[in-house]
Scaffold this active site. Structure first.
Site, PDB file in Angstrom:
ATOM      1  N   LEU A  37       0.841  -1.201   0.000  1.00  0.00           N
ATOM      2  CA  LEU A  37       0.000   0.000   0.000  1.00  0.00           C
ATOM      3  C   LEU A  37       0.876   1.251   0.000  1.00  0.00           C
ATOM      4  O   LEU A  37       1.727   1.438   0.866  1.00  0.00           O
ATOM      5  CB  LEU A  37      -0.919   0.004   1.224  1.00  0.00           C
ATOM      6  CG  LEU A  37      -2.012   1.078   1.250  1.00  0.00           C
ATOM      7  CD1 LEU A  37      -3.218   0.584   2.061  1.00  0.00           C
ATOM      8  CD2 LEU A  37      -1.528   2.394   1.846  1.00  0.00           C
ATOM      9  N   HIS A  70       7.591   1.697  11.403  1.00  0.00           N
ATOM     10  CA  HIS A  70       8.105   2.993  10.970  1.00  0.00           C
ATOM     11  C   HIS A  70       7.088   4.068  11.350  1.00  0.00           C
ATOM     12  O   HIS A  70       5.872   3.807  11.337  1.00  0.00           O
ATOM     13  CB  HIS A  70       8.314   2.956   9.453  1.00  0.00           C
ATOM     14  CG  HIS A  70       9.020   4.150   8.900  1.00  0.00           C
ATOM     15  ND1 HIS A  70       8.375   5.330   8.613  1.00  0.00           N
ATOM     16  CD2 HIS A  70      10.322   4.337   8.562  1.00  0.00           C
ATOM     17  CE1 HIS A  70       9.246   6.197   8.128  1.00  0.00           C
ATOM     18  NE2 HIS A  70      10.428   5.621   8.086  1.00  0.00           N
TER      19      HIS A  70
END
Length: 339
Positions: free
Chosen positions: A128, A232
Site C-alpha cells: 500500500l 516505521h
C-alpha cells in the site's frame, strides 16, 4: 470524491515506478525497478484472467487508485493469495526461554528470535502506497479497506488467515538498525542492497545464508533491540487501521527491518465480515450512510466512497456520484461496507 480503486494494467507501470521512487526504501512490494514492476503486473494480469475454481493458489492482485477526472494513478495496493508457495516465507518469531538455577535461586528469562516459516499459506495484504500529494481526505483508508471488499467478493481465492507486514524502523541514512544488528552481520551487504535484492530476486538467499539457530535478543545492540516489532513512524496509522480490522501482533517480525507482522482470521476481518452483497434499488440517494461501495469481478473490480441506504428487503440505494464512477445502475449488484 472522484477516486476509484481498479485493477492495475500495463499502462500503469510508469506511474507505479514514479511512486516507487518516493517510498524511501524498505518497501519490498513496490521496488523502484521497471522490470520488477512489469513482472508484478504480468503476474497480476494472469491472476485476474483465471476463473475462480475454489482453489487457493499463489497469486498476486495489484490495484491502483485512479483520479477519474484526470486519469492519474495516485496510489496502489496489493493482495497475495498464498505466501510461501513460490519460495519460503520467512519471519522471526519472538519467543522466551525461561531457565532457573537452584544454587543461585535465580530465574532468567531470555528473549529470542527464531527463524520460522509458520505463516506459509496465509494470504497477505501489502504494497500500500499513497502519493504524498493525496494524503488527505481518507484516501489511505479507501486504499486499505478496498482490499477487504475484494477478498469478500472473491473469498474462495484467499486463505483462512491473512497477514500484513508493516515497515520497520529506517534511519536517516536509509539503513535499518535491526538489519545491521542481526542479519547484516552474516551477509556482508547493506540493508538497501539486501532489500533491493529481495524485491527483485526473492529471499532464497536468506535460506542459504541465514543462521538457523535462535538469536538471543540480549546480545544485540540497543538500537537493534528497540527496533524489534516497532513500525516505521509513517506506518503507525496503518497499524491502528489494521487493529481496527481485528488484526493483532503475535510476535512475528520482518527478517529485514524487524517491523511487526499483523495477523487475523480472514473471516474475522471486520470489513470482510460486515460487507454485504445487494441489488441496487436506486442511484439517486440524497444522504444516507457513508460507505465503501464496490462492483465487478476480478479485472472489472472497482471501489469508491459513497453513501448507501439498505432497505428491509436487502436491496440498497446508493448516491448518484458513486453510481457514475462505478458505472452501475438500478438492478445491478454491488458490495458495500460502512465507512
Amino acid at each position: 470524491m472522484s477516486f476509484r480503486l481498479r485493477a492495475a494494467r500495463n499502462e500503469d507501470i510508469e506511474p507505479l515506478y514514479e511512486m516507487a521512487k518516493l517510498t524511501g526504501g524498505g518497501f519490498t512490494n513496490l521496488p523502484a525497478d521497471r522490470d520488477a514492476l512489469s513482472f508484478k503486473i504480468e503476474r497480476s494480469s494472469k491472476a485476474y484472467a483465471r476463473a475462480t475454481d475454489g482453489e487457493v493458489r499463489d497469486e498476486l492482485f495489484v490495484l491502483v487508485l485512479e483520479n477519474t477526472e484526470t486519469g492519474q494513478v495516485r496510489g496502489t495496493c496489493q493482495l497475495f493469495t498464498a505466501v510461501g508457495q513460490q519460495w519460503p516465507f520467512y519471519s522471526y518469531r519472538m519467543t522466551t526461554l525461561t531457565q532457573h538455577s537452584q544454587e543461585l535461586d535465580r530465574t532468567v528469562r531470555a528473549e529470542m528470535l527464531s527463524l520460522t516459516t509458520d505463516l506459509e499459506g496465509c494470504s497477505e495484504v501489502g504494497g500500500l502506497f499513497l502519493h504524498p500529494g493525496e494524503r488527505a481526505g481518507g484516501l489511505g483508508l479507501l486504499l486499505a479497506r478496498s482490499r477487504y471488499l475484494f477478498i469478500a467478493m472473491h473469498r474462495a481465492r484467499f486463505g483462512d488467515r491473512i497477514l500484513a507486514e508493516l515497515r520497520g524502523i529506517i534511519d536517516e541514512r536509509g539503513g535499518s538498525p535491526f538489519w545491521d544488528g542481526v542479519a547484516g552481520r552474516f551477509f556482508g551487504m547493506s540493508f538497501q542492497e539486501a532489500d533491493y535484492f529481495n524485491a527483485i530476486k526473492g529471499n532464497q538467499f536468506i535460506a542459504d545464508l541465514m543462521p538457523k539457530h535462535p538469536v538471543y535478543v540480549a546480545m544485540l545492540t540497543e538500537t537493534a533491540r528497540t527496533a524489534i516489532g516497532v513500525p516505521h513512524p509513517s506506518g503507525r496509522a496503518a497499524m491502528r487501521m489494521l487493529e481496527n480490522e481485528n488484526f493483532s501482533f503475535e510476535g512475528y517480525v520482518d527478517i529485514f527491518d524487524g517491523g511487526p507482522t499483523m495477523i487475523a482470521r480472514t473471516d474475522q476481518v471486520r470489513s470482510v465480515a460486515e460487507s454485504r452483497e445487494a441489488q441496487i434499488s436506486g442511484t439517486d440517494l440524497d444522504g444516507g450512510e457513508k460507505a465503501l461501495i464496490a462492483a465487478g469481478e476480478l479485472s472489472d473490480f472497482r471501489c469508491v466512497y459513497g453513501t448507501r441506504e439498505v432497505a428491509q428487503d436487502g436491496t440498497v440505494a446508493i448516491d448518484a456520484e458513486a453510481a457514475r464512477i462505478l458505472g452501475v445502475s438500478k438492478d445491478d449488484t454491488v458490495w458495500s461496507v460502512a465507512r
